[in-house]
Enzyme design. Structure first.
Site, PDB file in Angstrom:
ATOM      1  N   LYS A   1     -56.256 -39.858 -69.790  1.00 35.60           N
ATOM      2  CA  LYS A   1     -55.279 -38.771 -69.751  1.00 35.60           C
ATOM      3  C   LYS A   1     -55.086 -38.310 -71.187  1.00 35.60           C
ATOM      4  CE  LYS A   1     -50.505 -37.608 -69.374  1.00 35.60           C
ATOM      5  NZ  LYS A   1     -49.111 -38.040 -69.229  1.00 35.60           N
TER       6      LYS A   1
ATOM      7  N   GLY B   1     -40.330 -35.658 -69.773  1.00 29.06           N
ATOM      8  CA  GLY B   1     -39.086 -36.419 -69.707  1.00 29.06           C
ATOM      9  C   GLY B   1     -37.835 -35.564 -69.585  1.00 29.06           C
TER      10      GLY B   1
ATOM     11  N   ALA C   1     -45.587 -34.012 -65.836  1.00 30.39           N
ATOM     12  CA  ALA C   1     -44.399 -33.945 -66.697  1.00 30.39           C
ATOM     13  C   ALA C   1     -43.342 -32.952 -66.220  1.00 30.39           C
ATOM     14  CB  ALA C   1     -44.754 -33.606 -68.144  1.00 30.39           C
ATOM     15  N   GLY C   2     -42.111 -33.331 -66.461  1.00 25.63           N
ATOM     16  CA  GLY C   2     -40.981 -32.452 -66.229  1.00 25.63           C
ATOM     17  C   GLY C   2     -40.243 -32.662 -64.928  1.00 25.63           C
TER      18      GLY C   2
ATOM     19  N   ASN D   1     -43.149 -40.099 -64.607  1.00 27.01           N
ATOM     20  CA  ASN D   1     -42.753 -41.421 -65.086  1.00 27.01           C
ATOM     21  C   ASN D   1     -41.227 -41.529 -65.173  1.00 27.01           C
ATOM     22  OD1 ASN D   1     -42.250 -43.810 -66.527  1.00 27.01           O
ATOM     23  ND2 ASN D   1     -43.903 -43.512 -67.946  1.00 27.01           N
ATOM     24  N   THR D   2     -40.641 -40.741 -66.079  1.00 25.77           N
ATOM     25  CA  THR D   2     -39.206 -40.883 -66.352  1.00 25.77           C
ATOM     26  C   THR D   2     -38.339 -40.688 -65.109  1.00 25.77           C
ATOM     27  OG1 THR D   2     -39.683 -39.990 -68.539  1.00 25.77           O
ATOM     28  CG2 THR D   2     -37.369 -40.140 -67.928  1.00 25.77           C
TER      29      THR D   2
END
Lengths: 278, 77
Positions: A111, A172, A203-204, A225-226
């Site tokens: 990635k 994040g 992301a986001g 992830n977050t």
């Protein structure tokens, strides 16, 4: 139940085939045990990992790999934290070396993140294209973290990226898909004449409806992830993300109805015993 | 990381993960990892910005001023 509906719908990226369309990060959990449970509940079979100096992260000497079944998950090493093509290429090589030692199928992909700014963590598009070309030449299958700019997305594909992964919003940030129209144009450009080319929102994402919305646009998968790791209850959010991914993908396949300004009755107008107004 | 990895008669200064330390002349990468009690199956080594593959650890001798990075996998997104 939901998984039964989707068993024949696999996500193919380069030579890799994944059962789940959700790729989950392993960072920022309050404990390795919690991460392990959340990964399980998310239904994912592909997880991202970062490459860092040994023994400088966990003073207890616990290795992340003690908590990850490398037979079960395909690892996707990232180049997070790199701000130049040179560093990203170095980190990609180191990640591959570790995964070769683990005999994990993820050894041949990466990635790619080449960042340009610590505040926004936005990618440096020029350096990302350069790093993509170099890594592809070294035999890597490259999954590119990108902005949602359709032109950059197309350039990354031309550079040999196995997948382009536009961000929904900053890493994040939990803002969700800020510009669905850009994602739609990315999809149109990247899949033009190549409908199976994988496009992943990376992301986001903040919550399950963000994942569903992304999947409803027609992207092939979501990487996050977050949103799980920092949810009040990461286990529950992992389950929600699993269902949200399936829901969005099925809804995309099913084809939504067009939006209309005025109402259309669901019950027949004929045969009603009530008097109509006017 | 310990400052003096080999203990005693260190003859060469190297940088290990950004920190200065001393190792005996003739130390190989395999020897260094062994002394540090690191499992080379879960790490990768870079010497002066070039990856040194696992199969070359034993044959690669360190030199004065080498910059070594020993990395592993950690949680990330």
């Amino acid at each position: 139940m939901a998984t039964d509906l989707c068993t024949e719908s696999l996500l193919t990226i380069g030579t890799h085939t994944l059962r789940s369309r959700l790729i989950v990060g392993t960072g920022k959990y309050s404990s390795h045990m919690l991460m392990q449970e959340a990964l399980h509940l998310s239904g994912t079979d592909c997880i991202t990992v970062a490459v860092r100096r040994d023994r400088l992260i966990d003073a207890d000497g616990n290795n992340l790999l003690d908590f990850i079944d490398t037979q079960r998950y395909t690892l996707l090493p990232n180049t997070a934290g790199c701000f130049s093509a040179d560093d990203a290429v170095r980190v990609a090589r180191l990640g591959r070396e570790i995964l070769l030692g683990l005999e994990n199928p993820g050894a041949d992909w990466v990635k790619l993140e080449v960042l340009s700014d610590t505040k926004t963590l936005l990618p440096d598009p020029v350096a990302t294209i350069e790093a993509t070309e170099r890594l592809v030449a070294e035999g890597f299958q490259v999954l590119c973290y990108s902005t949602d700019d359709p032109i950059i997305a197309r350039r990354l594909k031309e550079a040999g990226a196995s997948s382009v992964m536009p961000a929904g919003s900053p890493i994040g940030s939990g803002q969700g898909i800020l510009n669905p129209n850009s994602i739609r144009i990315c999809l149109e450009y990247l899949k033009d004449g190549d409908p199976d080319y994988p496009v992943i929102v990376d992301a986001g994402v903040g919550t399950a409806s963000d994942v569903t919305r992304a999947m409803e646009l027609g992207v092939d998968g979501v990487l996050l992830n977050t949103a799980i790791a920092h949810a009040r209850d990461p286990r529950q959010m992992a389950s929600a993300m699993c269902l949200g991914t399936e829901a969005g993908h099925l809804a995309y396949l099913a084809g939504r109805i067009p939006k209309k300004l005025y109402a259309t009755a669901s019950s027949p107008e004929e045969g009603t015993i009530a008097a109509r107004p006017r | 990381m310990p400052n003096d990895v080999m203990g005693g008669g260190g003859a060469m200064k190297i940088k290990l993960n950004g920190q200065s330390c001393e190792v005996d002349a003739g130390t190989s990468i395999a020897g260094l990892l062994d002394r540090l009690q690191l499992d080379n199956r879960v790490l990768a080594v870079e010497r002066n910005l070039e990856l040194v593959s696992r199969t070359e650890h034993a044959a690669t001798l360190l030199a004065e001023g080498d910059r070594l990075e020993v990395v592993t996998l950690v949680g990330g997104g």
